[in-house]
Design an enzyme around this catalytic site. Structure first.
Site, PDB file in Angstrom:
ATOM      1  N   HIS A 135      -2.381 -29.797   9.464  1.00  0.00           N
ATOM      2  CA  HIS A 135      -1.127 -29.029   9.490  1.00  0.00           C
ATOM      3  C   HIS A 135      -0.179 -29.317   8.322  1.00  0.00           C
ATOM      4  CE1 HIS A 135      -2.369 -27.305  13.167  1.00  0.00           C
ATOM      5  NE2 HIS A 135      -1.906 -28.197  14.015  1.00  0.00           N
ATOM      6  N   HIS A 208       3.031 -22.531  15.644  1.00  0.00           N
ATOM      7  CA  HIS A 208       2.430 -23.454  16.620  1.00  0.00           C
ATOM      8  C   HIS A 208       3.211 -23.469  17.933  1.00  0.00           C
ATOM      9  CE1 HIS A 208       0.080 -26.848  17.967  1.00  0.00           C
ATOM     10  NE2 HIS A 208      -0.521 -26.974  16.790  1.00  0.00           N
ATOM     11  N   GLU A 339      -2.971 -20.015  17.826  1.00  0.00           N
ATOM     12  CA  GLU A 339      -2.560 -20.062  16.417  1.00  0.00           C
ATOM     13  C   GLU A 339      -3.443 -19.112  15.613  1.00  0.00           C
ATOM     14  OE1 GLU A 339      -2.510 -24.485  15.490  1.00  0.00           O
ATOM     15  OE2 GLU A 339      -2.965 -24.370  17.609  1.00  0.00           O
TER      16      GLU A 339
HETATM   17  C1  GLA Z   1      -3.677 -28.016  16.610  1.00  0.00           C
HETATM   18  C2  GLA Z   1      -4.910 -28.803  16.514  1.00  0.00           C
HETATM   19  C3  GLA Z   1      -4.976 -29.774  17.629  1.00  0.00           C
HETATM   20  C4  GLA Z   1      -3.749 -30.652  17.643  1.00  0.00           C
HETATM   21  C5  GLA Z   1      -2.535 -29.801  17.712  1.00  0.00           C
HETATM   22  C6  GLA Z   1      -1.280 -30.603  17.605  1.00  0.00           C
HETATM   23  O1  GLA Z   1      -3.734 -27.070  17.547  1.00  0.00           O
HETATM   24  O2  GLA Z   1      -6.065 -28.025  16.479  1.00  0.00           O
HETATM   25  O3  GLA Z   1      -6.117 -30.573  17.516  1.00  0.00           O
HETATM   26  O4  GLA Z   1      -3.702 -31.450  16.492  1.00  0.00           O
HETATM   27  O5  GLA Z   1      -2.545 -28.870  16.689  1.00  0.00           O
HETATM   28  O6  GLA Z   1      -1.259 -31.654  18.503  1.00  0.00           O
END
Ligand code: GLA
Length: 375
Positions: A135, A208, A339
């Site tokens: 991220h 997110h 997402e």
């Molecule tokens: C995304 C990732 C997950 C996790 C979340 C945040 O969705 O795919 O594995 O890291 O973000 O916790």
């Protein structure tokens, strides 16, 4: 400086509906955007914007991380709890909750071994998720203060801009990002992502937000039903990096081509769902790709996107550490994310759709989350 970077913060109250003081089924609210001071980060002023549409739906968004903190749309009994989990104070967001409501970039999801090679040069990123980059890095777009302008229109809209400098978090190129949030009259939260760069760079922007359509984190999302219009998904290794395969969902727990309760097959997926679905829509046009429904509240959430992938994540790392605005602990599987994105680790997977933005190109993607009430 381009004009979108130099534009100051403007507050615009939008009045476009004839006021009708009689409360009845068809009564409308005054659509508007307001803002309030929400604190300060990195010496910059942080605001919380409230977008209200003519139906009375309310979404609040901060220019800290472009974070959507709240979205109310009444359930079938008229209750107005938020379908997005979040907090009322900036200080809780500064404790680094796992990307609650945030704008994620420069690269949403993981890049394997926190590195990639582009035009013969290796770029090293911070390994902030085991050995992988997640991220956008240690201080991704979710942790910066964006410039904000509100648009004077009949529909409330907030435009956020951010200049990610060449080398920031290890990524090449000055990336100018513009994200526009709009709350439409059809109870849609529309998110348009635009970016340009002066050097080739990977870009994968997403939001997110964690949803629980019951509006109550005492309920898990395992009884929500979900349809994802995807015949394939990208399997992952134990550190959640795609293996590079694109596999059919048919006959697996990943088959959501027909709506089914999320909890039905989740126990067959170690850790829960946290995977990228390869959406059937392929031409980059805006398509309906997923429908999430909760029969108790009567709410459905439709997801439309121009993106080729959807990361469906069942809140597998939620552990009660953070307390929702209503005072209830945010526990395992009490919220989920959808997402919209390009596939994880694309910079290292030549067979995946490219995420490389070149100078002179315009990055543009669009995603809509739409609340529909089934009475
Ligand atoms: C995304 C990732 C997950 C996790 C979340 C945040 O969705 O795919 O594995 O890291 O973000 O916790």
């Amino acid at each position: 400086m381009t004009k979108w970077f130099s534009a100051g913060l403007i507050i615009v109250a939008i009045a476009f509906i004839s006021c009708n003081s009689t409360q009845n089924e068809n009564s409308t609210t005054m659509a508007a955007i307001t803002k309030k001071d929400w604190g300060e980060v990195d010496g910059k002023q942080v605001y919380l914007y409230t977008l209200t549409n003519k139906n009375g739906d309310v979404v609040t968004i901060s220019n800290y991380g472009g974070t959507v903190t709240f979205w109310t749309s009444p359930d079938k009994s008229g209750n107005k709890s938020s379908i997005i989990i979040g907090f009322d104070s900036l200080s809780t967001y500064l404790q680094k909750p796992p990307y609650f409501g945030a704008l994620v970039g420069r690269y949403g999801n993981r890049i394997g071994d926190a590195k990639f090679t582009l035009d013969g040069k290796e770029y090293k990123l911070a390994a902030n998720n085991g050995k992988n980059a997640l991220h956008g890095g240690l201080k991704g777009f979710d942790k910066v203060v964006w410039n904000a302008t509100t648009v004077s229109d009949t529909i409330p809209s907030l435009t956020l801009t951010y200049l990610s400098k060449d080398g920031e978090e290890g990524y090449p190129g000055n990336l100018k990002v513009i994200v526009q949030y709009t709350l439409t009259e059809d109870n849609e939260l529309k998110i348009e992502y635009n970016a340009t760069t002066d050097k080739a760079t990977p870009v994968n922007l997403t939001n997110h937000s964690y949803f629980n359509l019951t509006g109550d984190v005492n309920n898990t999302i395992l009884n929500h039903s979900l349809m994802i219009d995807a015949d394939n998904y990208t399997p992952v290794d134990t550190s959640l990096i795609p293996t590079g395969e694109i596999k059919p969902v048919k006959g697996t727990p990943f088959d959501f081509t027909t709506a089914k309760p999320i909890g039905r097959d989740i126990d067959s997926v170690p850790g829960g769902y946290d995977h990228n679905w390869v959406l059937n829509s392929k031409d980059g046009s805006l398509q309906k790709v997923a429908v999430l429904s909760d029969s108790v509240s009567g709410r459905s959430l439709e997801v439309y996107t121009t993106e080729p992938g959807l990361q469906f994540y069942t809140g597998n790392f939620l552990d009660g550490k953070f307390i929702n605005r209503d005072g209830k602990a945010i526990n395992l599987h009490t919220a989920l994310c959808m997402e919209t994105q390009h596939f994880p680790d694309s910079p290292n997977k030549p067979n995946f759709p490219s995420t490389i933005l070149q100078p002179g190109q315009q990055y543009h993607t669009e995603t809509i989350y739409k609340v529909v009430l089934n009475k």
